[in-house]
Design a protein around this motif. Sequence first.
Motif, PDB file in Angstrom:
ATOM      1  N   LEU A   1      39.210  43.033  41.094  1.00 30.64           N
ATOM      2  CA  LEU A   1      39.344  43.965  39.977  1.00 30.64           C
ATOM      3  C   LEU A   1      38.531  43.501  38.767  1.00 30.64           C
ATOM      4  O   LEU A   1      37.944  44.323  38.057  1.00 30.64           O
ATOM      5  N   GLN A   2      38.459  42.191  38.550  1.00 34.88           N
ATOM      6  CA  GLN A   2      37.654  41.659  37.452  1.00 34.88           C
ATOM      7  C   GLN A   2      36.163  41.922  37.687  1.00 34.88           C
ATOM      8  O   GLN A   2      35.414  42.181  36.742  1.00 34.88           O
ATOM      9  N   GLN A   3      35.736  41.858  38.933  1.00 34.86           N
ATOM     10  CA  GLN A   3      34.332  42.146  39.243  1.00 34.86           C
ATOM     11  C   GLN A   3      34.004  43.610  38.946  1.00 34.86           C
ATOM     12  O   GLN A   3      32.921  43.918  38.458  1.00 34.86           O
ATOM     13  N   PHE A   4      34.933  44.514  39.258  1.00 34.75           N
ATOM     14  CA  PHE A   4      34.720  45.928  38.914  1.00 34.75           C
ATOM     15  C   PHE A   4      34.482  46.061  37.421  1.00 34.75           C
ATOM     16  O   PHE A   4      33.590  46.782  36.986  1.00 34.75           O
ATOM     17  N   GLN A   5      35.303  45.365  36.643  1.00 36.32           N
ATOM     18  CA  GLN A   5      35.194  45.421  35.193  1.00 36.32           C
ATOM     19  C   GLN A   5      33.833  44.874  34.740  1.00 36.32           C
ATOM     20  O   GLN A   5      33.176  45.463  33.885  1.00 36.32           O
ATOM     21  N   LYS A   6      33.411  43.744  35.320  1.00 39.86           N
ATOM     22  CA  LYS A   6      32.116  43.164  34.967  1.00 39.86           C
ATOM     23  C   LYS A   6      30.957  44.109  35.292  1.00 39.86           C
ATOM     24  O   LYS A   6      29.937  44.118  34.610  1.00 39.86           O
ATOM     25  N   LEU A   7      31.118  44.895  36.366  1.00 38.31           N
ATOM     26  CA  LEU A   7      30.092  45.849  36.754  1.00 38.31           C
ATOM     27  C   LEU A   7      30.103  47.097  35.883  1.00 38.31           C
ATOM     28  O   LEU A   7      29.221  47.949  35.996  1.00 38.31           O
ATOM     29  N   GLY A   8      31.125  47.218  35.038  1.00 41.54           N
ATOM     30  CA  GLY A   8      31.222  48.369  34.167  1.00 41.54           C
ATOM     31  C   GLY A   8      31.869  49.582  34.816  1.00 41.54           C
ATOM     32  O   GLY A   8      31.800  50.683  34.279  1.00 41.54           O
ATOM     33  N   TRP A   9      32.493  49.368  35.953  1.00 37.73           N
ATOM     34  CA  TRP A   9      33.172  50.478  36.635  1.00 37.73           C
ATOM     35  C   TRP A   9      34.492  50.737  35.935  1.00 37.73           C
ATOM     36  O   TRP A   9      35.287  49.824  35.718  1.00 37.73           O
TER      37      TRP A   9
ATOM     38  N   PHE B   1      44.511  45.317  45.071  1.00 41.96           N
ATOM     39  CA  PHE B   1      43.578  44.268  45.440  1.00 41.96           C
ATOM     40  C   PHE B   1      43.685  43.051  44.519  1.00 41.96           C
ATOM     41  O   PHE B   1      44.190  43.136  43.409  1.00 41.96           O
ATOM     42  N   ASP B   2      43.161  41.949  45.003  1.00 43.49           N
ATOM     43  CA  ASP B   2      43.155  40.685  44.276  1.00 43.49           C
ATOM     44  C   ASP B   2      42.544  40.872  42.886  1.00 43.49           C
ATOM     45  O   ASP B   2      41.570  41.617  42.729  1.00 43.49           O
ATOM     46  N   THR B   3      43.099  40.199  41.915  1.00 41.12           N
ATOM     47  CA  THR B   3      42.605  40.336  40.541  1.00 41.12           C
ATOM     48  C   THR B   3      41.142  39.927  40.403  1.00 41.12           C
ATOM     49  O   THR B   3      40.438  40.455  39.548  1.00 41.12           O
ATOM     50  N   ARG B   4      40.669  39.017  41.256  1.00 35.05           N
ATOM     51  CA  ARG B   4      39.260  38.617  41.192  1.00 35.05           C
ATOM     52  C   ARG B   4      38.349  39.800  41.520  1.00 35.05           C
ATOM     53  O   ARG B   4      37.289  39.961  40.926  1.00 35.05           O
TER      54      ARG B   4
ATOM     55  N   VAL C   1      44.780  56.522  44.169  1.00 39.45           N
ATOM     56  CA  VAL C   1      44.772  55.408  43.210  1.00 39.45           C
ATOM     57  C   VAL C   1      43.710  55.762  42.178  1.00 39.45           C
ATOM     58  O   VAL C   1      42.530  55.583  42.421  1.00 39.45           O
ATOM     59  N   ARG C   2      44.127  56.276  41.034  1.00 40.29           N
ATOM     60  CA  ARG C   2      43.169  56.793  40.057  1.00 40.29           C
ATOM     61  C   ARG C   2      42.760  55.775  39.000  1.00 40.29           C
ATOM     62  O   ARG C   2      41.934  56.063  38.146  1.00 40.29           O
ATOM     63  N   ALA C   3      43.308  54.573  39.057  1.00 43.24           N
ATOM     64  CA  ALA C   3      42.923  53.514  38.108  1.00 43.24           C
ATOM     65  C   ALA C   3      42.816  52.202  38.876  1.00 43.24           C
ATOM     66  O   ALA C   3      43.633  51.924  39.753  1.00 43.24           O
ATOM     67  N   PHE C   4      41.807  51.413  38.565  1.00 44.31           N
ATOM     68  CA  PHE C   4      41.674  50.111  39.224  1.00 44.31           C
ATOM     69  C   PHE C   4      42.918  49.261  39.019  1.00 44.31           C
ATOM     70  O   PHE C   4      43.305  48.510  39.906  1.00 44.31           O
ATOM     71  N   SER C   5      43.553  49.400  37.868  1.00 39.76           N
ATOM     72  CA  SER C   5      44.751  48.597  37.596  1.00 39.76           C
ATOM     73  C   SER C   5      45.891  48.923  38.559  1.00 39.76           C
ATOM     74  O   SER C   5      46.804  48.127  38.723  1.00 39.76           O
TER      75      SER C   5
ATOM     76  N   PRO D   1      40.170  47.761  51.738  1.00 43.93           N
ATOM     77  CA  PRO D   1      41.449  47.632  52.448  1.00 43.93           C
ATOM     78  C   PRO D   1      41.375  46.687  53.651  1.00 43.93           C
ATOM     79  O   PRO D   1      42.315  45.946  53.924  1.00 43.93           O
ATOM     80  N   ILE D   2      40.244  46.679  54.334  1.00 38.65           N
ATOM     81  CA  ILE D   2      40.074  45.763  55.470  1.00 38.65           C
ATOM     82  C   ILE D   2      40.080  44.321  54.983  1.00 38.65           C
ATOM     83  O   ILE D   2      40.787  43.470  55.530  1.00 38.65           O
ATOM     84  N   PHE D   3      39.291  44.026  53.946  1.00 43.45           N
ATOM     85  CA  PHE D   3      39.256  42.666  53.405  1.00 43.45           C
ATOM     86  C   PHE D   3      40.631  42.237  52.903  1.00 43.45           C
ATOM     87  O   PHE D   3      41.050  41.100  53.106  1.00 43.45           O
ATOM     88  N   HIS D   4      41.330  43.151  52.251  1.00 46.29           N
ATOM     89  CA  HIS D   4      42.672  42.866  51.736  1.00 46.29           C
ATOM     90  C   HIS D   4      43.623  42.500  52.880  1.00 46.29           C
ATOM     91  O   HIS D   4      44.349  41.518  52.803  1.00 46.29           O
ATOM     92  N   ARG D   5      43.573  43.267  53.945  1.00 48.49           N
ATOM     93  CA  ARG D   5      44.457  43.027  55.084  1.00 48.49           C
ATOM     94  C   ARG D   5      44.110  41.702  55.770  1.00 48.49           C
ATOM     95  O   ARG D   5      44.995  40.925  56.113  1.00 48.49           O
TER      96      ARG D   5
END
Length: 111
Positions: free
Chosen positions: A50-58, A45-48, A37-41, A95-99
């Motif tokens: 993915l949004q945190q990754f973006q806020k962190l600048g990842w 995982f839940d969009t929330r 998985v080479r892009a967060f998009s 992945p654990i949290f997602h499951r």
Amino acid sequence: PAVPEIALAEAAPSAESADAWRAKHLIESSEALPDPVRAFSDAPFDTRILQQFQKLGWTEPSPVQAQAWPIAMGGRDIIAVAKTGSGKTLGFLLPIFHRVRDELPLDAMTG
């Protein structure tokens, strides 16, 4: 079944083939691996999150995360050998949290 062991180094992902990408990051396995998985998009995982990754600048998953997530999401075991700070913990925990989130319905009293 054998447990895939992956060893890797750091580098930026690109549009190259999955095999070329793995070779560049020194990712090796005795078994066939799913595409990283080479892009967060592209992460499941839940969009929330993915949004945190973006806020962190990842901007993209680390190599260990990119390869570990599809393995773990497929229910396979992983052994990853990488330096401290490479993203191993998030590679295993998301992945654990997602499951858990998907398998344990929460009602108003437990959420």
